[in-house]
Design a protein around this motif. Structure first.
Motif, PDB file in Angstrom:
ATOM      1  N   GLU A 164       0.831  -1.198   0.000  1.00 51.76           N
ATOM      2  CA  GLU A 164       0.000   0.000   0.000  1.00 51.76           C
ATOM      3  C   GLU A 164       0.869   1.253   0.000  1.00 51.76           C
ATOM      4  O   GLU A 164       0.610   2.204  -0.737  1.00 51.76           O
ATOM      5  CB  GLU A 164      -0.926  -0.004   1.223  1.00 51.76           C
ATOM      6  CG  GLU A 164      -2.097  -0.962   1.111  1.00 51.76           C
ATOM      7  CD  GLU A 164      -2.973  -0.922   2.340  1.00 51.76           C
ATOM      8  OE1 GLU A 164      -2.548  -0.313   3.358  1.00 51.76           O
ATOM      9  OE2 GLU A 164      -4.072  -1.494   2.301  1.00 51.76           O
ATOM     10  N   LYS A 190      -2.354  -6.715  -3.680  1.00 49.13           N
ATOM     11  CA  LYS A 190      -2.599  -5.949  -2.460  1.00 49.13           C
ATOM     12  C   LYS A 190      -3.876  -6.372  -1.730  1.00 49.13           C
ATOM     13  O   LYS A 190      -3.845  -6.585  -0.504  1.00 49.13           O
ATOM     14  CB  LYS A 190      -2.641  -4.453  -2.777  1.00 49.13           C
ATOM     15  CG  LYS A 190      -2.724  -3.571  -1.535  1.00 49.13           C
ATOM     16  CD  LYS A 190      -2.889  -2.098  -1.897  1.00 49.13           C
ATOM     17  CE  LYS A 190      -4.259  -1.828  -2.465  1.00 49.13           C
ATOM     18  NZ  LYS A 190      -4.532  -0.376  -2.635  1.00 49.13           N
ATOM     19  N   LYS A 235      -3.946  -8.100   2.001  1.00 51.74           N
ATOM     20  CA  LYS A 235      -4.617  -7.379   3.092  1.00 51.74           C
ATOM     21  C   LYS A 235      -5.420  -8.337   3.961  1.00 51.74           C
ATOM     22  O   LYS A 235      -5.416  -8.235   5.196  1.00 51.74           O
ATOM     23  CB  LYS A 235      -5.526  -6.293   2.515  1.00 51.74           C
ATOM     24  CG  LYS A 235      -6.141  -5.401   3.581  1.00 51.74           C
ATOM     25  CD  LYS A 235      -6.916  -4.255   2.956  1.00 51.74           C
ATOM     26  CE  LYS A 235      -7.478  -3.336   4.035  1.00 51.74           C
ATOM     27  NZ  LYS A 235      -8.221  -2.173   3.445  1.00 51.74           N
TER      28      LYS A 235
END
Length: 262
Positions: free
Chosen positions: A3, A44, A48
């Protein structure tokens, strides 16, 4: 990390293209190609969910033993579930992680000879006692194992109530043991516990047990045993890391070896 890297992508590219800051040879080594940035962006969301799972199971301030299989099941069935619209790289990554998790959880849930600690802990957690992530057969086996564990807990000693000076007419007719049920106390306790709805995921299961300890005396004892077990060794490893850093700082600040003992 991904991120933050995506957030600063253009700043990173600007620095790598500035010859006053970095040499061309170094820039060629450090620069990421467009396909690499695409991989970072695609992975991503998957990473997460894995980060959230890691954070929950490594917690030092919340119950973690009861969420091991629940989190694993959620990852496999939801977050690692592949979609046709996803790129081959994401599909490959999801399949590899899901296969690894499946290898570790299948052997545990299909072992007919044993109910493992995290499954019992999940049943003792009022947030997850419905055990929806388990097959019906295994769910009943976990509950049966809980009943057997309750058999090992001594019956709580209740304060002796003083008897009235004179027995009523009904006491005389029916006897003093009329109100005593033939149902085993721990069976009634377990059935009442599972009949009640689960509490919110945001509530603290330990606080719930503190409030309901008198209602479920045997189960609250088991909850203290099973919910206190950490899901991972991370909290213990953090203690050693902190101790190592403290010792290192003390050595750096000491002018003489004897300073450590003053």
């Amino acid at each position: 990390m991904f991120e933050r890297l995506l957030e600063q992508r253009w700043a990173v590219c600007a620095v790598l293209s500035d010859r006053n800051v970095i040499k061309l040879a170094d820039a060629r080594t450090l620069d990421l190609k467009d396909e690499h940035w695409e991989i970072v962006e695609e992975l991503k969301p998957v990473l997460k969910s894995l980060k959230c799972a890691t954070t929950a199971m490594c917690s030092e301030t919340h119950v973690s033993s009861s969420v091991v299989y629940l989190i694993t099941h959620s990852l496999i069935t939801r977050h690692l579930n592949t979609q046709m619209s996803e790129s081959p790289r994401v599909l490959e990554f999801k399949n590899a992680v899901a296969e690894s998790l499946n290898q570790r959880i299948v052997a545990v849930t299909e072992d007919a000879e044993k109910v493992y600690l995290p499954l019992t802990a999940a049943a003792l957690d009022p947030r997850h006692k419905h055990l929806k992530f388990l097959e019906t057969e295994l769910r009943e086996r976990v509950k049966e194992n809980l009943k057997q564990l309750c058999e090992t807990i001594p019956k709580p000693v209740r304060p002796i109530q003083s008897k009235p000076d004179s027995a009523t007419a009904l006491d005389t007719l029916f006897g003093e043991d009329y109100g005593i049920s033939d149902v085993s106390p721990h069976d009634t306790e377990i059935e009442s516990y599972f009949r009640e709805p689960c509490i919110s995921l945001n509530q603290d299961p330990l606080l719930w047990w503190k409030v309901n300890e008198s209602r479920f005396a045997r189960l609250s004892t088991l909850a203290q045993w099973y919910l206190a077990v950490p899901a991972t060794s991370v909290p213990a490893e953090r203690v050693f890391s902190t101790a190592g850093l403290t010792s290192h700082s003390a050595l750096i600040g000491a002018r003489r070896p004897t300073d450590l003992f003053e």
